[in-house]
Design a protein around this motif. Structure first.
Motif, PDB file in Angstrom:
ATOM      1  N   ASP A  20       0.840  -1.187   0.000  1.00 58.97           N
ATOM      2  CA  ASP A  20       0.000   0.000   0.000  1.00 58.97           C
ATOM      3  C   ASP A  20       0.884   1.250   0.000  1.00 58.97           C
ATOM      4  O   ASP A  20       1.952   1.248   0.614  1.00 58.97           O
ATOM      5  CB  ASP A  20      -0.876  -0.019   1.260  1.00 58.97           C
ATOM      6  N   PRO A  21       0.472   2.323  -0.670  1.00 61.72           N
ATOM      7  CA  PRO A  21       1.262   3.566  -0.647  1.00 61.72           C
ATOM      8  C   PRO A  21       1.553   4.076   0.767  1.00 61.72           C
ATOM      9  O   PRO A  21       2.604   4.668   1.015  1.00 61.72           O
ATOM     10  CB  PRO A  21       0.401   4.563  -1.425  1.00 61.72           C
ATOM     11  N   LYS A  22       0.647   3.839   1.714  1.00 62.15           N
ATOM     12  CA  LYS A  22       0.892   4.271   3.094  1.00 62.15           C
ATOM     13  C   LYS A  22       2.077   3.521   3.700  1.00 62.15           C
ATOM     14  O   LYS A  22       2.782   4.052   4.553  1.00 62.15           O
ATOM     15  CB  LYS A  22      -0.357   4.086   3.951  1.00 62.15           C
ATOM     16  N   THR A  23       2.301   2.297   3.273  1.00 64.98           N
ATOM     17  CA  THR A  23       3.455   1.529   3.753  1.00 64.98           C
ATOM     18  C   THR A  23       4.742   2.201   3.293  1.00 64.98           C
ATOM     19  O   THR A  23       5.700   2.333   4.065  1.00 64.98           O
ATOM     20  CB  THR A  23       3.393   0.081   3.245  1.00 64.98           C
ATOM     21  N   VAL A  24       4.769   2.647   2.051  1.00 60.23           N
ATOM     22  CA  VAL A  24       5.950   3.340   1.513  1.00 60.23           C
ATOM     23  C   VAL A  24       6.195   4.617   2.311  1.00 60.23           C
ATOM     24  O   VAL A  24       7.343   4.935   2.666  1.00 60.23           O
ATOM     25  CB  VAL A  24       5.767   3.651   0.014  1.00 60.23           C
ATOM     26  N   THR A  25       5.140   5.335   2.635  1.00 59.18           N
ATOM     27  CA  THR A  25       5.269   6.555   3.430  1.00 59.18           C
ATOM     28  C   THR A  25       5.819   6.243   4.820  1.00 59.18           C
ATOM     29  O   THR A  25       6.669   6.970   5.342  1.00 59.18           O
ATOM     30  CB  THR A  25       3.909   7.273   3.523  1.00 59.18           C
ATOM     31  N   ARG A  26       5.365   5.141   5.413  1.00 59.24           N
ATOM     32  CA  ARG A  26       5.904   4.737   6.726  1.00 59.24           C
ATOM     33  C   ARG A  26       7.382   4.392   6.628  1.00 59.24           C
ATOM     34  O   ARG A  26       8.164   4.723   7.523  1.00 59.24           O
ATOM     35  CB  ARG A  26       5.111   3.554   7.279  1.00 59.24           C
ATOM     36  N   TRP A  27       7.787   3.691   5.555  1.00 51.30           N
ATOM     37  CA  TRP A  27       9.206   3.369   5.359  1.00 51.30           C
ATOM     38  C   TRP A  27      10.031   4.651   5.312  1.00 51.30           C
ATOM     39  O   TRP A  27      11.094   4.740   5.908  1.00 51.30           O
ATOM     40  CB  TRP A  27       9.429   2.577   4.081  1.00 51.30           C
ATOM     41  N   ALA A  28       9.522   5.636   4.580  1.00 44.06           N
ATOM     42  CA  ALA A  28      10.250   6.906   4.449  1.00 44.06           C
ATOM     43  C   ALA A  28      10.333   7.622   5.798  1.00 44.06           C
ATOM     44  O   ALA A  28      11.389   8.132   6.175  1.00 44.06           O
ATOM     45  CB  ALA A  28       9.577   7.792   3.407  1.00 44.06           C
ATOM     46  N   ALA A  29       9.243   7.647   6.530  1.00 47.30           N
ATOM     47  CA  ALA A  29       9.228   8.305   7.837  1.00 47.30           C
ATOM     48  C   ALA A  29      10.179   7.621   8.816  1.00 47.30           C
ATOM     49  O   ALA A  29      10.777   8.271   9.670  1.00 47.30           O
ATOM     50  CB  ALA A  29       7.803   8.319   8.402  1.00 47.30           C
ATOM     51  N   ALA A  30      10.344   6.302   8.662  1.00 46.39           N
ATOM     52  CA  ALA A  30      11.231   5.541   9.543  1.00 46.39           C
ATOM     53  C   ALA A  30      12.681   5.561   9.064  1.00 46.39           C
ATOM     54  O   ALA A  30      13.548   5.015   9.723  1.00 46.39           O
ATOM     55  CB  ALA A  30      10.739   4.098   9.644  1.00 46.39           C
ATOM     56  N   GLY A  31      12.925   6.173   7.907  1.00 44.47           N
ATOM     57  CA  GLY A  31      14.283   6.246   7.378  1.00 44.47           C
ATOM     58  C   GLY A  31      14.733   4.987   6.655  1.00 44.47           C
ATOM     59  O   GLY A  31      15.915   4.821   6.382  1.00 44.47           O
ATOM     60  N   ARG A  32      13.815   4.112   6.320  1.00 43.87           N
ATOM     61  CA  ARG A  32      14.164   2.867   5.637  1.00 43.87           C
ATOM     62  C   ARG A  32      14.361   3.049   4.143  1.00 43.87           C
ATOM     63  O   ARG A  32      14.966   2.213   3.491  1.00 43.87           O
ATOM     64  CB  ARG A  32      13.095   1.813   5.881  1.00 43.87           C
ATOM     65  N   ILE A  33      13.820   4.129   3.616  1.00 44.16           N
ATOM     66  CA  ILE A  33      13.990   4.471   2.208  1.00 44.16           C
ATOM     67  C   ILE A  33      14.089   5.992   2.133  1.00 44.16           C
ATOM     68  O   ILE A  33      13.343   6.697   2.826  1.00 44.16           O
ATOM     69  CB  ILE A  33      12.835   3.914   1.333  1.00 44.16           C
ATOM     70  N   GLY A  34      15.020   6.473   1.344  1.00 43.77           N
ATOM     71  CA  GLY A  34      15.201   7.914   1.231  1.00 43.77           C
ATOM     72  C   GLY A  34      14.102   8.564   0.416  1.00 43.77           C
ATOM     73  O   GLY A  34      13.579   7.980  -0.526  1.00 43.77           O
TER      74      GLY A  34
END
Length: 93
Positions: A20-34
């Motif tokens: 889900d796009p929200k998962t990608v946003t969570r990854w970014a917020a957690a620093g897992r993806i730039g």
């Protein structure tokens, strides 16, 4: 500093990872993806970084958990239980 790298939306990244796009946003917020922010505050992701993650160069831990270990949807769900047609309780009266 323009590297010519295409910027992807969270939806485009989500489609590549099948999340889900929200998962990608969570990854970014957690620093897992730039990610970078547009002037309007939206997140964008460098295609080269996303492709590197997809190819296993620094694979995301959460991707392993959320994709590799979940069952795949193979079709519509079949109702079960006392009120389902398969239980023989539904019919014409």
């Amino acid at each position: 500093m323009d590297t010519g790298d295409r910027l992807l939306t969270p939806g485009e990244v989500a489609a590549l990872f099948r999340v889900d796009p929200k998962t990608v946003t969570r990854w970014a917020a957690a620093g897992r993806i730039g990610s970078i922010r547009t002037p309007g505050g939206h997140r964008r992701f460098r295609e080269s970084e996303v492709r590197a993650l997809l190819e296993g160069e620094g694979m995301l831990d959460e991707v392993d958990d959320s994709i590799a270990n979940r069952p795949r949807n193979t079709g519509p769900a079949t109702p079960t239980g006392p009120n389902s047609a398969s239980a023989g309780n539904v019919g014409l009266h």
